[in-house]
Design a protein around this motif. Structure first.
Motif, short mmCIF file in Angstrom:
data_model
loop_
_atom_site.label_atom_id
_atom_site.label_comp_id
_atom_site.label_asym_id
_atom_site.label_seq_id
_atom_site.Cartn_x
_atom_site.Cartn_y
_atom_site.Cartn_z
N PHE A 1 -22.53 -3.15 -4.29
CA PHE A 1 -22.62 -4.78 -3.41
C PHE A 1 -21.64 -6.03 -4.34
N PRO A 2 -20.34 -5.84 -4.55
CA PRO A 2 -19.85 -6.50 -4.83
C PRO A 2 -20.25 -8.08 -4.47
N GLY A 3 -20.53 -8.66 -3.72
CA GLY A 3 -20.84 -9.69 -3.10
C GLY A 3 -21.64 -10.23 -4.04
N HIS A 4 -22.88 -8.99 -4.24
CA HIS A 4 -24.00 -10.13 -4.97
C HIS A 4 -24.13 -9.49 -6.34
N PRO A 5 -23.37 -10.81 -6.45
CA PRO A 5 -23.76 -10.97 -8.29
C PRO A 5 -25.35 -10.57 -9.11
N LEU A 6 -26.09 -10.73 -8.65
CA LEU A 6 -27.17 -10.60 -9.13
C LEU A 6 -27.48 -9.03 -9.29
N LEU A 7 -26.87 -9.11 -7.98
CA LEU A 7 -28.13 -7.24 -8.22
C LEU A 7 -26.40 -6.72 -9.04
N PHE A 8 -25.11 -6.61 -9.73
CA PHE A 8 -24.83 -6.34 -10.19
C PHE A 8 -25.07 -6.59 -11.43
N GLN A 9 -25.65 -8.22 -12.19
CA GLN A 9 -26.24 -8.06 -13.25
C GLN A 9 -27.98 -7.04 -13.30
N ALA A 10 -28.49 -7.21 -12.49
CA ALA A 10 -29.38 -6.26 -12.41
C ALA A 10 -29.54 -4.83 -12.24
N GLY A 11 -28.40 -4.46 -12.00
CA GLY A 11 -27.45 -2.94 -12.45
C GLY A 11 -27.17 -2.96 -14.14
N GLN A 12 -26.31 -3.74 -14.39
CA GLN A 12 -26.31 -3.29 -15.78
C GLN A 12 -27.14 -4.10 -16.54
N ALA A 13 -28.20 -4.42 -16.57
CA ALA A 13 -29.16 -4.13 -17.22
C ALA A 13 -30.08 -2.89 -16.79
N LEU A 14 -30.25 -2.15 -16.10
CA LEU A 14 -30.82 -0.75 -15.87
C LEU A 14 -29.97 -0.06 -16.80
N TRP A 15 -28.64 -0.54 -16.87
CA TRP A 15 -27.70 0.53 -17.47
C TRP A 15 -28.19 0.88 -18.89
N LEU A 16 -27.57 -0.38 -19.50
CA LEU A 16 -27.98 -0.84 -20.79
C LEU A 16 -30.02 -0.34 -21.57
N LEU A 17 -31.20 -0.52 -20.18
CA LEU A 17 -32.34 0.19 -20.47
C LEU A 17 -32.19 1.70 -20.95
N ASN A 18 -31.41 1.94 -19.24
CA ASN A 18 -30.91 3.66 -19.69
C ASN A 18 -30.21 4.69 -21.11
N ILE A 19 -29.32 3.76 -21.87
CA ILE A 19 -28.49 3.86 -22.59
C ILE A 19 -29.74 3.86 -23.76
N ALA A 20 -30.33 3.39 -24.35
CA ALA A 20 -32.21 3.16 -24.90
C ALA A 20 -32.83 4.51 -24.43
N LEU A 21 -33.12 4.56 -23.16
CA LEU A 21 -33.97 5.17 -22.69
C LEU A 21 -33.33 7.54 -23.01
N PHE A 22 -32.29 7.20 -22.92
CA PHE A 22 -31.63 7.99 -22.81
C PHE A 22 -31.46 9.12 -24.57
N ALA A 23 -31.36 7.67 -25.38
CA ALA A 23 -31.03 8.22 -27.38
C ALA A 23 -33.20 8.43 -27.51
N GLY A 24 -33.77 7.86 -26.80
CA GLY A 24 -35.19 7.84 -27.20
C GLY A 24 -36.05 9.53 -26.33
N CYS A 25 -35.62 9.81 -25.73
CA CYS A 25 -35.68 11.31 -25.33
C CYS A 25 -33.82 12.22 -25.46
#
Length: 380
Positions: free
Chosen positions: A48-72
């Motif tokens: 949803f390129p017209g919604h920067p808040l969603l993009f930022q939330a997605g980016q935060a989840l991506w960073l969280l996911n990197i940490a989650l994958f590394a932990g697993c």
């Protein structure tokens, strides 16, 4: 005789129950399903390129996911170092071994995040990282798609009445990697590297989607003859949507990115034919997925009457829904129908709600360690 205690509707030895809080000893590849669910939501929110808040939330989840994958990865690697004999029992287990496919699929969502979010953060280094990780993901996906079925043929005990959609997990990993390859194409420099990634992506798609479709045929027959799986496997009803949604998404991505690669490599004569076939095939798969989506909803409502016990398998509700939602939004980019986009938006909203609920329950289960129980050990 050892005392038996019921856990998640199955009898478990009391000695095992006492040890189940041992995180490393009971850590299995099932946990990588959480990285799949988190990763696909991060990808979906970026649509949803017209919604920067969603993009930022997605980016935060991506960073969280990197940490989650590394932990697993660290925890599961530690299990093999500290408890190699117990860890090896997974190869005989007819259900948990299927979850090896979650490892490359979880990694694929991180690769996609480097292309969606990483370029703005670290520039072309993100593309280089994504490329290297993609080739690793290709190797892992092909290994799962070959090794796990071979063990099913030679070492494990299976029967139609006990079959569930988890059979799809090691197979689908290859087509998930194919989607990542398609997304990588426009970021690569040079016609030859692009052609190599395109050809490999087509090979991955071919090694996965036809086989997954044949499994779905058998799964349909199994449910007709033996009815629904046990309620503890309720989330598996959504897994059938995974290969269909991912297969369609892969074709939509190829429709958008493959013609330019083919033309740059002197294959312009077939570019339009490849694009047309990809679009048509993707739409047909997407339509087929609508049937399985409706069926998954009805099956889940049927299970809900009895009360579905929470387990780590609940992450199975997220990734299949997510890939189908992303495929729907990708289709809306190609065919600008408001109804298709609206459906995709609704599916993403549903995905986000399910992710919040499952993540909260998972955090609770991690804190009290109730989710750390390995079926490979419980089977003894």
């Amino acid at each position: 005789m050892a005392q038996l205690i019921s856990v998640a509707d199955r009898p478990v030895d009391a000695a095992l129950l006492a040890s189940r809080g041992h995180v490393i000893r009971h850590f299995t590849p099932q946990w990588f399903a959480a990285t799949m669910g988190t990763g696909i939501l991060s990808v979906a929110l970026a649509q949803f390129p017209g919604h920067p808040l969603l993009f930022q939330a997605g980016q935060a989840l991506w960073l969280l996911n990197i940490a989650l994958f590394a932990g697993c990865a660290l925890l599961y690697g530690a299990r093999w170092v500290l408890y190699p004999d117990e860890a090896a029992r997974i190869f005989q287990h007819s259900v948990v071994s299927m979850f090896f496919g979650c490892v490359p699929m979880g990694l694929a969502t991180i690769i996609n995040g480097f292309l969606i979010y990483g370029i703005a953060q670290i520039g072309e280094m993100a593309v280089a990282i994504a490329t290297q990780l993609w080739w690793i993901d290709v190797a892992l996906s092909l290994a799962c798609g070959l090794a796990i079925p071979f063990m099913m043929f030679t070492r494990q005990s299976h029967s139609i009445d006990r079959m569930t959609a988890v059979w799809l997990l090691p197979i689908v990993a290859s087509e998930v990697a194919a989607v990542s390859g398609g997304l990588l194409l426009p970021h690569l420099a040079g016609a030859e590297p692009q052609l190599a990634v395109l050809f490999t992506s087509l090979l991955l798609w071919a090694c996965s989607v036809p086989l997954a479709m044949s499994v779905l045929v058998v799964l349909f027959m199994r449910m007709v003859l033996h009815k629904l799986p046990p309620i503890s496997m309720a989330s598996s009803s959504w897994l059938a949507l995974g290969p269909i949604g991912t297969g369609a998404l892969g074709l939509f991505v190829l429709y958008q990115n493959a013609p330019a690669v083919l033309t740059a490599n002197g294959l312009g004569d077939v570019a339009s034919a490849v694009a047309g076939a990809s679009l048509l095939g993707g739409i047909l798969l997407w339509g087929y997925g609508a049937w399985w989506l409706a069926m998954a909803v009805m099956i889940t409502l049927r299970y809900a009457r009895e009360g579905i016990p929470f387990n780590i398998g609940w992450w199975g509700y997220t990734f299949p829904l997510g890939v189908y939602a992303v495929a729907t939004l990708r289709l809306a980019q190609i065919i600008p129908l408001a109804a298709v986009f609206a459906l995709g938006a609704v599916l993403v909203a549903l995905l986000a709600a399910i992710w919040v609920f499952v993540a909260a329950r998972t955090v609770r289960g991690v804190c009290d360690r109730s989710l750390f129980v390995s079926p490979c050990l419980a089977a003894d």
